[in-house]
Structures are given as structure tokens and as C-alpha cells.
Write an enzyme that holds these catalytic residues in place. Structure first.
Site, PDB file in Angstrom:
ATOM      1  N   CYS A   1       0.841  -1.192   0.000  1.00 31.95           N
ATOM      2  CA  CYS A   1       0.000   0.000   0.000  1.00 31.95           C
ATOM      3  C   CYS A   1       0.884   1.252   0.000  1.00 31.95           C
ATOM      4  O   CYS A   1       1.628   1.460  -0.935  1.00 31.95           O
ATOM      5  CB  CYS A   1      -0.988  -0.029   1.165  1.00 31.95           C
TER       6      CYS A   1
ATOM      7  N   HIS B   1      -3.784  -4.762  -0.454  1.00 36.19           N
ATOM      8  CA  HIS B   1      -3.365  -5.403   0.792  1.00 36.19           C
ATOM      9  C   HIS B   1      -3.442  -6.916   0.649  1.00 36.19           C
ATOM     10  O   HIS B   1      -4.523  -7.488   0.759  1.00 36.19           O
ATOM     11  CB  HIS B   1      -4.272  -4.961   1.943  1.00 36.19           C
TER      12      HIS B   1
ATOM     13  N   GLU C   1      -2.532  -9.108   2.742  1.00 34.28           N
ATOM     14  CA  GLU C   1      -2.916  -9.693   4.035  1.00 34.28           C
ATOM     15  C   GLU C   1      -4.418  -9.610   4.276  1.00 34.28           C
ATOM     16  O   GLU C   1      -4.939 -10.252   5.191  1.00 34.28           O
ATOM     17  CB  GLU C   1      -2.141  -9.012   5.165  1.00 34.28           C
TER      18      GLU C   1
END
Length: 246
Positions: free
Chosen positions: A110, A227, A229
């Protein structure tokens, strides 16, 4: 650049994660990954996601540990300039530079990707980035921002990061991005230089969509605007691809 996922630095996880014993077990055969703790990033989810795909993860701002790890993750949420100030405060700019000079892998996520560019412009204020790539990060030229939600991407040919997830969607939360990428892809590029692999995405209706850089793979430096994750199984596979490359 402003990230609509939250403007508060960190997510309160640093103290919890750093409470682990300093002497960590290194005989597991798992790659050692440092998530750089400089006050800006979704560190809790990043650490857990990397652990799930086979990394031995430490959250720290210690320069030596970050420099010597098998892999370094630079997270980031919030404003470009503030993230750069945070990085410089812990010497993160020097750590990234030294790692890349030595061919040691770095993954930006990001705003951690955005700061790899030469500069960012927010509210007409320009801030210098790390300058690993030429170009400027600025506000998405789309009818509605932020870009928030799941989007498909256009992986670069031969991408190692996206192996096995070329047709999947990933989770984005951002208002700013690099909307051009010419380094190594223009007529002035040295033919002996292997150009970065650039993955693209779009946001907005077809007739007014903003096209922007979703990921870059450039030797030891990789980065994603989305992202991983927070991107479910697809994001986990992408992180696993990176961890296995260490």
C-alpha cells in the site's frame, strides 16, 4: 497517501508482538522476515499472514535486524509524507537502500509501495519518496475515490508474485496511486536492463476508469498497492510466492 482503511498510525500491535522473547528460534528452516515497525501499517494482520505462509516473522524497527533478515516488509497506511517521516525517523530509508544494493528482498505494501517512487503529491503538497522508481504518486483520476473493495488485476507476463492467482481479485483501499510507470519501458531504456514487471488495475466506470499500478516486481524489490494480508486465499498465495523466493 491517504488510505481510507484508517488514518491512525499502527494498530496497537507493536507492543504485543515485540513482547516475544528477543532470542527467537532460527533453526526452523523458515525464512526470517521482518515487518518494519515505524508507526504506519496494519502490522497485526501482516505478521499473522506471513506466519501462516511459512515465515518466521519479527516486528521491529531495529536497523541491523531489518537489514540482515531474509525478507523485509514495508507496510504503510495514511499520508505519503507522514509515512516518509516515519521511515526516516527509524532509518528505514537507509535499510531499504542497503538491502536493495545487496540484492536482499523487500516487499512494500500500500503506502509502503507508494514511497518507493520518486515523490507523492497530496493536496498540492509534494513530498520526496525513496526514489527506487521514477514517477509520482497522486490522486486517482476517477469519478469516485477512495477505491475501496475487491478488484481484478492485469498481471505482468512472467510474474512470480501472481503465479497461481492471475485471475483472482485483491482488496484495495486507497485514494492515491502511481498512474504511469515508464522506468525501463520507454525508448530510452538500456536494452541490457531487465525492465520491472508491472501489474495494472483499474477503478471506475469503463468510460472514466483510472488505470494505475497495482504491483511491481523489480529484482529484489516487489510491491503491491492492494493489501495481500486482507485479500483472502489469493493474497495468502501471493505472500507464499514471495516467502518461497527468499
Amino acid at each position: 497517501m491517504t488510505d481510507a482503511s484508517g488514518l491512525l498510525p499502527d494498530d496497537g500491535a507493536a507492543a504485543e508482538l515485540n513482547a516475544r522473547p528477543a532470542a527467537r528460534e532460527r533453526a526452523t528452516g523458515r525464512p526470517r522476515v521482518v515487518v518494519l515497525d515505524y508507526g504506519f501499517g496494519n502490522v497485526r494482520s501482516a505478521v499473522r499472514a506471513l506466519e501462516r505462509v511459512g515465515a518466521d516473522v519479527e516486528l521491529t524497527a531495529d536497523r541491523r535486524t531489518a537489514t540482515e533478515a531474509d525478507g523485509l516488509v514495508v507496510p504503510g497506511v495514511g499520508a505519503f509524507a507522514a509515512c516518509m517521516d516515519g521511515l526516516r525517523a527509524v532509518g528505514g530509508d537507509q535499510v531499504v537502500d542497503r538491502r536493495l544494493a545487496g540484492g536482499r528482498p523487500v516487499l512494500g505494501v500500500c503506502v509502503g509501495m507508494q514511497v518507493m517512487f520518486a515523490a507523492g503529491v497530496e493536496h498540492d503538497v509534494r513530498a520526496d519518496g525513496l526514489g527506487e522508481w521514477s514517477g509520482v504518486v497522486d490522486r486517482l483520476e476517477a469519478p469516485v475515490v477512495p477505491h475501496m473493495g475487491w478488484s481484478s488485476v492485469e498481471p505482468a507476463e512472467g510474474s512470480a508474485l501472481f503465479r497461481g492467482v492471475e485471475d483472482e481479485r485483491f482488496y484495495f483501499v486507497h485514494s492515491y496511486a502511481a498512474q504511469t510507470f515508464t522506468q525501463g519501458h520507454d525508448d530510452a531504456a538500456d536494452p541490457r536492463y531487465t525492465p520491472p514487471r508491472v501489474t495494472w488495475a483499474t477503478h471506475g466506470p469503463d468510460d472514466r476508469a483510472a488505470r494505475f499500478v497495482a504491483a511491481v516486481e523489480d529484482g529484489p524489490l516487489s510491491a503491491t498497492q492492494f493489501h495481500p494480508e486482507k485479500s483472502g486465499d489469493a493474497g495468502a498465495t501471493l505472500l507464499e510466492n514471495w516467502v518461497r523466493s527468499l
